[in-house]
Write an enzyme that holds these catalytic residues in place. Structure first.
Site, short mmCIF file in Angstrom:
data_model
loop_
_atom_site.label_atom_id
_atom_site.label_comp_id
_atom_site.label_asym_id
_atom_site.label_seq_id
_atom_site.Cartn_x
_atom_site.Cartn_y
_atom_site.Cartn_z
CE LYS A 98 29.36 28.75 32.05
NZ LYS A 98 29.83 29.07 30.97
CG ASN B 146 28.52 27.24 21.31
OD1 ASN B 146 28.64 26.35 22.16
ND2 ASN B 146 29.27 26.92 20.01
CB SER C 292 44.93 37.42 70.05
OG SER C 292 45.96 36.44 70.57
CE LYS D 189 47.64 41.73 68.62
NZ LYS D 189 48.32 41.18 67.67
CB THR E 176 52.79 62.81 51.23
OG1 THR E 176 53.84 63.86 51.83
CG2 THR E 176 51.61 63.89 50.76
CG HIS E 177 56.65 60.58 50.56
ND1 HIS E 177 56.89 59.92 49.43
CD2 HIS E 177 56.39 61.94 50.26
CE1 HIS E 177 57.13 60.99 48.52
NE2 HIS E 177 56.61 62.03 48.87
CB SER F 95 30.29 23.49 33.32
OG SER F 95 29.16 23.60 32.53
CE1 TYR G 84 31.38 28.07 24.68
CE2 TYR G 84 32.18 26.01 23.78
CZ TYR G 84 31.98 26.89 24.70
OH TYR G 84 31.80 26.26 25.84
CG ASN H 29 44.54 41.05 66.28
OD1 ASN H 29 45.09 41.89 66.71
ND2 ASN H 29 44.55 39.68 66.66
CD GLU I 93 45.34 42.14 59.74
OE1 GLU I 93 45.12 40.89 59.95
OE2 GLU I 93 45.70 42.84 60.81
N1 ARG Z 1 28.89 24.36 29.26
C1 ARG Z 1 29.42 25.13 28.15
C2 ARG Z 1 30.01 26.47 28.58
O1 ARG Z 1 29.78 26.77 29.48
C3 ARG Z 1 28.28 25.38 27.33
C4 ARG Z 1 28.56 25.30 25.85
C5 ARG Z 1 28.88 24.09 25.30
N2 ARG Z 1 28.91 24.10 24.04
C6 ARG Z 1 29.82 23.30 23.09
N3 ARG Z 1 29.83 23.60 21.99
N4 ARG Z 1 30.51 22.52 23.62
O2 ARG Z 1 30.76 26.98 27.78
#
Ligand code: ARG
Length: 464
Positions: free
Chosen positions: A325, A110, A277, A283, A155-156, A23, A317, A285, A290
């Protein structure tokens, strides 16, 4: 790269699985929050005698150095690490040896990730709230100039009654004010420290959760260590507030897109907030409007994904929660980007006052006021409504406006004669400006009331 939890030897992770689990590319964005939490943790470890005080100082100083180097760009988060937390511990160990290895006493990734993330979500709530307030300020700047600018209210999507451009913009502000409140509430609930919850059951070491919370600047400590590592409510609350906000921005933008169309012609878009455009030279836009509308869907999706991520996870956990994230950062960037573009868009609107005023001359928007005029003369509303409807039909047949009536037109219903109304006084009563000015209820379109609301909002904006 070996993992924090690997002891060497046979525990090799398949490279594909390793890549899948990583991650770091996403959570490296939390590096400064993690440094802050890690410094607090190290100080607490020293104070509690869990590690020697000089080791604690060395950790705090080295983390400060790492921060400086990251800020200067001389150090980068190593993308071969499993996550940003592993990177920091590896880096401390590389620099301080055994002292670096001592930082993880009494904590787990965790509670570490929960703390850094919560810190981030809390500041995101505050930042987005600030941007919502900027959007309100932008609307007020335009509203200030258009307290007397008459336009049809719908309205509408049918022309209904005269209002003013300022009144319409204040309708947006009312929604944005609630949005600001939602982010403020979310920030209050996000303001508690998961740190010291460990993996799920705290620690057998004398970890002082109140102390780390105080050092980081969290208002409270979360009340249950299992909840602390399992809970992602702060992100979900931000996402829910963001989804509501995007629904609002999206409909404001829909208004703007309609106003900017040739059919309405109520506003011209400035080149600062519109695009040309590639093929049609004539144009302009409303692309930013949007795209804000389009981005709303993405934000709704992220909220759904966060809810789905949490719903099936048994306590405490589970790795599912790592998805929080990527979803959150996407939400945050999308919402903040949309708010920034919206401010420019609103401030650069060029209202066509004459077109808006002219739109009041077709569609019999004063019909309700005819009925109310009769009510003022003692006619029961339903009777007055019938009389007004017949008068409108007569004007439609004669292809003229309600303000062009003659005394003879009153023959459509006896109520007019009975109430002794003159065509001239009714026509005057039906001037759109007068229609708006007498709508004096709290929150109504009367200039006096609109000015009050603008002043109230300006005072609120000035509070910070
Ligand atoms: N990268 C993990 C997360 O964002 C960190 C926690 C990992 N903990 C574990 N017990 N594998 O959740």
């Amino acid at each position: 790269m070996s993992k924090l939890w690997q002891t060497g030897g046979a525990e090799e992770l398949d490279p594909m699985v390793e890549k899948f689990l990583s991650s770091v590319e996403v959570d490296s964005r939390l590096v400064f929050e993690d440094i802050e939490c890690s410094q607090a943790h190290a100080i607490m470890l020293g104070e509690q005698g869990i590690i020697p005080r000089q080791d604690a100082s060395a950790l705090v100083d080295e983390l400060a150095r790492i921060r400086k180097e990251l800020e200067a760009g001389s150090l980068r988060v190593d993308l071969a690490a499993e996550d940003v937390h592993s990177f920091l511990e590896d880096e401390l160990t590389r620099r301080l040896g055994d002292v670096g290895k001592s930082i993880h006493a009494g904590r787990s990734r965790n509670d570490q990730v929960a703390a850094a993330f919560k810190l981030h979500v809390r500041s995101a709530c505050r930042r987005t709230r600030g941007l919502v307030r900027n959007a309100i300020a932008a609307c007020l700047d335009v509203a200030d100039e258009h307290i007397g600018t008459l336009m049809p209210g719908y309205t509408h999507l049918q022309r209904a009654q005269p209002v003013t451009l300022a009144h319409h913009l204040l309708a947006w502000c009312a929604a944005l004010e609630r949005d600001a409140g939602r982010f403020a509430d979310a920030a209050i609930r996000a303001d508690e420290s998961p740190l010291g919850a460990g993996a799920l059951a705290g620690s057998g070491l004398s970890v002082d959760r109140e102390r780390t919370a105080g050092l980081i600047g969290f208002a409270r400590v979360s009340t249950n260590t299992m909840d602390a590592v399992a809970d992602r409510d702060a992100a979900i609350e931000y996402a829910a507030a963001a989804a509501t906000l995007m629904a609002h921005l999206s409909r404001f933008c829909e208004d703007i897109v309609l106003w900017a169309s040739s059919e309405y012609g109520f506003v011209k878009l400035s080149p600062r907030a519109s695009t040309g455009s590639s093929i049609m030279p004539q144009k302009r836009n409303p692309d930013p409007a949007e795209l804000i509308r389009g981005k709303a869907g993405r934000v709704f999706g992220d909220l759904q994904a966060l809810l789905a991520m949490e719903k099936g996870t048994p306590y405490a956990y589970n790795r599912d929660l790592q998805e929080d994230k990527a979803l959150f950062f996407e939400l945050e960037d999308t919402v903040n980007g949309a708010l920034g573009a919206f401010c420019v868009l609103v401030k650069s609107l060029e209202p066509d006052i004459a077109r808006m005023r002219a739109a009041l001359d077709a569609g019999y928007l004063e019909a309700t006021d005819v009925a109310e005029f009769l009510v003022k003369r003692g006619v029961p509303f339903r009777t007055a409504y019938q009389a007004s409807k017949l008068l409108v039909q007569r004007c439609i047949d004669a292809k003229k406006g309600l303000r062009e009536i003659t005394q003879a037109d009153f023959s459509v219903h006896e109520a007019f004669e009975k109430a002794g109304i003159s065509a001239a006084e009714l026509a005057q009563y039906l001037e759109p400006q007068a229609c708006v000015a007498r709508r004096m209820q709290t929150g109504g379109p009367a200039p006096l009331r609109v000015r009050e609301q603008i002043e109230r909002l300006r005072a609120w904006l000035a509070l910070e």
